[in-house]
Enzyme design. Structure first.
Site, PDB file in Angstrom:
ATOM      1  N   LYS A  37     -24.416   6.030 -35.588  1.00  0.00           N
ATOM      2  CA  LYS A  37     -25.873   5.974 -35.720  1.00  0.00           C
ATOM      3  C   LYS A  37     -26.442   7.365 -36.010  1.00  0.00           C
ATOM      4  CE  LYS A  37     -26.307   1.913 -32.811  1.00  0.00           C
ATOM      5  NZ  LYS A  37     -26.122   1.043 -33.938  1.00  0.00           N
ATOM      6  N   CYS A  38     -25.866   8.010 -37.001  1.00  0.00           N
ATOM      7  CA  CYS A  38     -26.203   9.388 -37.348  1.00  0.00           C
ATOM      8  C   CYS A  38     -26.636   9.440 -38.808  1.00  0.00           C
ATOM      9  CB  CYS A  38     -24.956  10.258 -37.112  1.00  0.00           C
ATOM     10  SG  CYS A  38     -25.087  11.968 -37.641  1.00  0.00           S
ATOM     11  N   GLY A  39     -27.440  10.413 -39.158  1.00  0.00           N
ATOM     12  CA  GLY A  39     -27.819  10.592 -40.553  1.00  0.00           C
ATOM     13  C   GLY A  39     -26.622  10.864 -41.455  1.00  0.00           C
ATOM     14  N   THR A  41     -23.664   9.369 -40.984  1.00  0.00           N
ATOM     15  CA  THR A  41     -22.768   8.213 -40.899  1.00  0.00           C
ATOM     16  C   THR A  41     -22.306   7.714 -42.267  1.00  0.00           C
ATOM     17  OG1 THR A  41     -23.679   7.572 -38.756  1.00  0.00           O
ATOM     18  CG2 THR A  41     -22.530   5.852 -40.005  1.00  0.00           C
TER      19      THR A  41
END
Length: 163
Positions: A37-39, A41
């Protein structure tokens, strides 16, 4: 006294079992701390492309899910594995969720920080560590450097050709 190498460590696998890194002696390894859930990803897609492209030449890609940064890997093993397979077709080995910084950091990541110096310590998700055939850290790249970046591919090519 012999200095440790990455081959002296092992990782618990996301789907169970243990992965001793000495299994990859003679192969370069690209190790990446990941999060769902990361930019960054979407880099999973390029990591899978790197794995698909270089696997036949001996490169091993290993993802290491981590919840240390912004709690961006909240899932359990089954959720992480399902997310990676469903959204990015990930087929490279994935470790169990682990810590990459602080006192609870996995010993492999403590070793990487020691070998690479203070700037190599992961400051966010998707730091990339290229380990040579001999188990020594060859290079590292920050989160903003994508896996298919020319610098990463050049470093991988050199690691593959290294004796």
């Amino acid at each position: 006294m012999r200095r440790p190498t990455a081959h002296d460590y092992s990782l618990d696998l996301l789907d169970g079992g243990t992965l001793p890194l000495d299994r990859y002696a003679g192969h370069p390894v690209l190790l990446v701390n990941t999060a769902s859930k990361c930019g960054f990803t979407p880099q999973y897609e390029e990591l899978q492309a790197v794995w698909s492209h270089y696997r036949g030449r001996g490169l091993v890609v290993i993802g290491a899910p981590c919840n240390d940064f912004g709690r961006q890997e909240p899932g359990n093993a089954e959720e992480i594995q399902s997310f990676c397979a469903r959204n990015y077709g990930v087929s490279f080995p994935m470790s169990a969720k682990l810590h990459v910084r602080g006192p609870e950091a996995h010993p492999l990541f403590r070793w990487l920080a020691e070998e690479g110096g203070v700037l190599s310590r992961p400051r966010w998700n998707f730091y990339k560590y290229l380990i040579g055939r001999d188990g020594r850290l060859q290079s590292w790249f920050t989160s903003v450097t994508k896996p298919m970046n020319h610098r990463v591919r050049t470093a991988i090519d050199r690691a593959i050709l290294q004796d």
